[in-house]
Design a protein around this motif. Structure first.
Motif, mmCIF file in Angstrom:
data_model
loop_
_atom_site.group_PDB
_atom_site.id
_atom_site.type_symbol
_atom_site.label_atom_id
_atom_site.label_comp_id
_atom_site.label_asym_id
_atom_site.label_seq_id
_atom_site.Cartn_x
_atom_site.Cartn_y
_atom_site.Cartn_z
ATOM 1 N N LYS A 105 18.390 -35.528 43.299
ATOM 2 C CA LYS A 105 18.195 -34.254 42.615
ATOM 3 C C LYS A 105 17.022 -34.301 41.639
ATOM 4 C CE LYS A 105 23.033 -32.824 43.036
ATOM 5 N NZ LYS A 105 24.256 -32.407 42.335
ATOM 6 N N MET A 121 18.295 -22.078 44.424
ATOM 7 C CA MET A 121 18.035 -23.211 43.525
ATOM 8 C C MET A 121 17.190 -22.810 42.324
ATOM 9 S SD MET A 121 17.160 -25.887 46.602
ATOM 10 C CE MET A 121 16.462 -27.130 45.540
ATOM 11 N N ASN A 122 16.859 -21.516 42.242
ATOM 12 C CA ASN A 122 16.036 -20.988 41.150
ATOM 13 C C ASN A 122 14.653 -21.627 41.129
ATOM 14 O OD1 ASN A 122 15.738 -19.137 39.026
ATOM 15 N ND2 ASN A 122 16.141 -20.703 37.486
ATOM 16 N N ALA A 123 14.134 -21.936 42.324
ATOM 17 C CA ALA A 123 12.785 -22.482 42.417
ATOM 18 C C ALA A 123 11.732 -21.380 42.373
ATOM 19 C CB ALA A 123 12.639 -23.291 43.702
ATOM 20 N N ARG A 170 7.402 -30.458 40.221
ATOM 21 C CA ARG A 170 8.681 -31.073 39.882
ATOM 22 C C ARG A 170 8.743 -31.167 38.364
ATOM 23 N NH1 ARG A 170 10.379 -37.061 41.824
ATOM 24 N NH2 ARG A 170 8.464 -37.531 40.690
ATOM 25 N N ASP A 226 13.128 -32.158 34.244
ATOM 26 C CA ASP A 226 14.586 -32.201 34.353
ATOM 27 C C ASP A 226 15.019 -32.446 35.799
ATOM 28 O OD1 ASP A 226 13.900 -29.789 35.463
ATOM 29 O OD2 ASP A 226 15.526 -28.659 34.526
ATOM 30 N N SER A 253 14.247 -30.563 38.419
ATOM 31 C CA SER A 253 14.219 -29.346 39.237
ATOM 32 C C SER A 253 12.819 -29.104 39.792
ATOM 33 C CB SER A 253 14.661 -28.136 38.405
ATOM 34 O OG SER A 253 13.751 -27.902 37.340
ATOM 35 N N ARG A 254 12.759 -28.334 40.889
ATOM 36 C CA ARG A 254 11.487 -27.934 41.472
ATOM 37 C C ARG A 254 11.267 -26.451 41.224
ATOM 38 N NH1 ARG A 254 13.548 -32.988 43.408
ATOM 39 N NH2 ARG A 254 11.922 -34.044 44.605
ATOM 40 N N LYS A 255 10.042 -26.104 40.876
ATOM 41 C CA LYS A 255 9.696 -24.705 40.621
ATOM 42 C C LYS A 255 8.376 -24.364 41.321
ATOM 43 C CE LYS A 255 12.910 -24.056 37.319
ATOM 44 N NZ LYS A 255 14.101 -23.198 37.539
ATOM 45 N N LYS A 270 19.166 -28.074 31.219
ATOM 46 C CA LYS A 270 18.192 -27.801 32.266
ATOM 47 C C LYS A 270 17.095 -26.861 31.763
ATOM 48 C CE LYS A 270 19.848 -30.121 35.788
ATOM 49 N NZ LYS A 270 19.047 -31.170 36.470
#
Length: 428
Positions: A100, A180-182, A349, A352, A354-356, A390
């Motif tokens: 993750k 995933m809120n990317a 990346r 935290d 996460s990917r955006k 996050k």
């Protein structure tokens, strides 16, 4: 009962040196039958139980040998864990995984560097690659699609280094990235329209930022009646269309002949009547040929590039074109880029894990000698994190300019209404 590393190595060497591989090679895909065969072999060589192993310890050793014969040794469970995306081995004792987006140390190890090196060499041999002191660096695609990189002594100082980028079994779509809120729903809809309107798209980002995942997701919106040619160093793209030709580069053989690089593939692809060319990653002199393809009727082509911002992506494209020819003036290179590429999508990346999608940027043309960029969407992080620690923030819709090339394409493809709905209230 704990078995010392010294005894583990002695038993391992005795088993493997006396093992007739042909007897068990056909059992590699059937672990239960392989274990059964190894039990018989173990009993044959260690019936005197000279190491004083209890039943649990004996089965531990048999499991360990089975894992090694099947290919990955102590990494077997990590390869079977779908939550693990990368496995990074820095010598026999230091194994790290990415889960993750976060790196953590794995609870496993190799007996010693010899076992690690032996396993690395066998993995390379299974895909017809060689690694030894004369060729201490190796790169390969494993049979399951995972990417493998191996570096051995004398290049590495603390033991063999092994890196595995696991092949993603879950073929994510834009909806999954949205969940995933990317990215925002407006961004997703815009990218769908851009893909269907045959915009030329470069996906920019760092290692592990999700570039290939996004490229796969965008490919779902290519029409099924188009001829698509994919070019990759290691095949990761998984297109669902019926008319797809997949090609992969090839390293030089033992006599340093037979290499087929990405530039060779791009040049050849242009002779194959493609509607779209998708390059897994641009990293060298093939970039010029790719831009020429985009400029000569192969609209809707896509690729990825390593860069941290859309502006950096332009600089990287310039540098890679100059790798192939330093005789092209920089202003000519930039005009080639602006006439070929419509959009740069920046994947990142975050710290935290996460990917955006932090930017969707349009190339608007030239302003003097500089490439003019305009953000259509961007991600603005909040000053504070949410209750789970996050990263949070807002995806900002900056609107679409009247002279946008995507707007013109939407008109041609009769998708202007859908495009306008995205930018109601945000148009400039």
């Amino acid at each position: 009962m704990l078995i010392s590393l010294e005894i583990q190595e002695k038993i391992r060497l005795e088993m493997l040196s006396n093992l007739d591989i042909e007897k068990v090679d056909h059992l590699i895909t059937d672990r239960k039958k392989l274990i059964s065969a190894l039990v018989d072999i173990f009993d044959e060589y260690f019936n005197n139980n000279q190491y004083h192993l209890n039943t649990q310890a004996q089965y531990f050793m048999i499991d360990m040998i089975a894992d090694e014969i099947m290919g990955f040794g102590p990494l077997t469970q990590l390869m079977e864990d779908d939550s693990v995306s990368d496995i990074l081995v820095n010598g026999p004792e230091n194994i790290f995984i990415e889960r993750k987006g976060i790196l953590e140390k794995a609870n496993c190890r190799f007996i010693n560097n010899q076992q690690l090196t032996d396993i690395a060499k066998r993995l390379m041999q299974k895909v017809n690659r060689r690694i030894d002191e004369s060729r201490p660096l190796g790169d390969a695609r494993l049979l399951d699609g995972s990417r493998l990189n191996v570096v051995i002594n004398p290049i590495t100082l603390d033991g063999t280094a092994l890196s595995i980028r696991k092949f993603a079994k879950n073929n994510r779509r834009l909806k999954d990235l949205l969940d995933m809120n990317a990215l925002s729903s407006e961004m997703a809809n815009f990218l769908i329209i851009a893909s269907r309107c045959r915009a030329n798209i470069i996906i920019s980002g760092g290692t592990g930022s999700g570039k290939t995942t996004l490229l796969n997701a965008l490919s779902k919106y290519i029409s099924d009646n188009e001829r698509i040619i994919t070019l990759e160093d290691a095949a990761e793209l998984n297109l669902e269309q019926s008319h797809v030709v997949r090609m992969e580069t090839r390293l030089a053989g033992l006599e340093n002949t037979g290499q087929v690089n990405m530039r060779d593939l791009v040049i050849n692809a242009l002779r194959m009547r493609p509607d779209r060319i998708i390059i897994g990653e641009c990293r060298g002199e093939e970039t010029f040929e790719m831009l020429q393809a985009m400029n000569t009727g192969h609209d809707g082509s896509m690729s990825t590039i390593h860069a941290n911002t859309p502006r950096d992506a332009i600089t990287r494209l310039e540098s890679m074109i100059m790798m192939g020819s330093t005789k092209i003036p920089i202003n000519v290179i930039r005009r080639n880029i602006t006439s070929a590429v419509n959009l740069i999508v920046q994947a990142s990346r975050m710290n935290d894990g996460s990917r955006k999608i932090t930017h969707i940027t349009e190339i608007m043309g030239m302003e003097g000698d500089n490439v003019l960029l305009q953000d259509i969407f961007s991600f603005v992080p909040a000053e504070e994190r949410n209750h789970a620690g996050k990263l949070s923030g807002e995806f900002v819709n900056h609107g679409l300019f009247i002279r946008s090339s995507v707007r013109k394409r939407a008109t041609i493809f009769n998708m202007s209404q859908e495009l306008n709905q995205i930018f109601d209230g945000a148009n400039k």
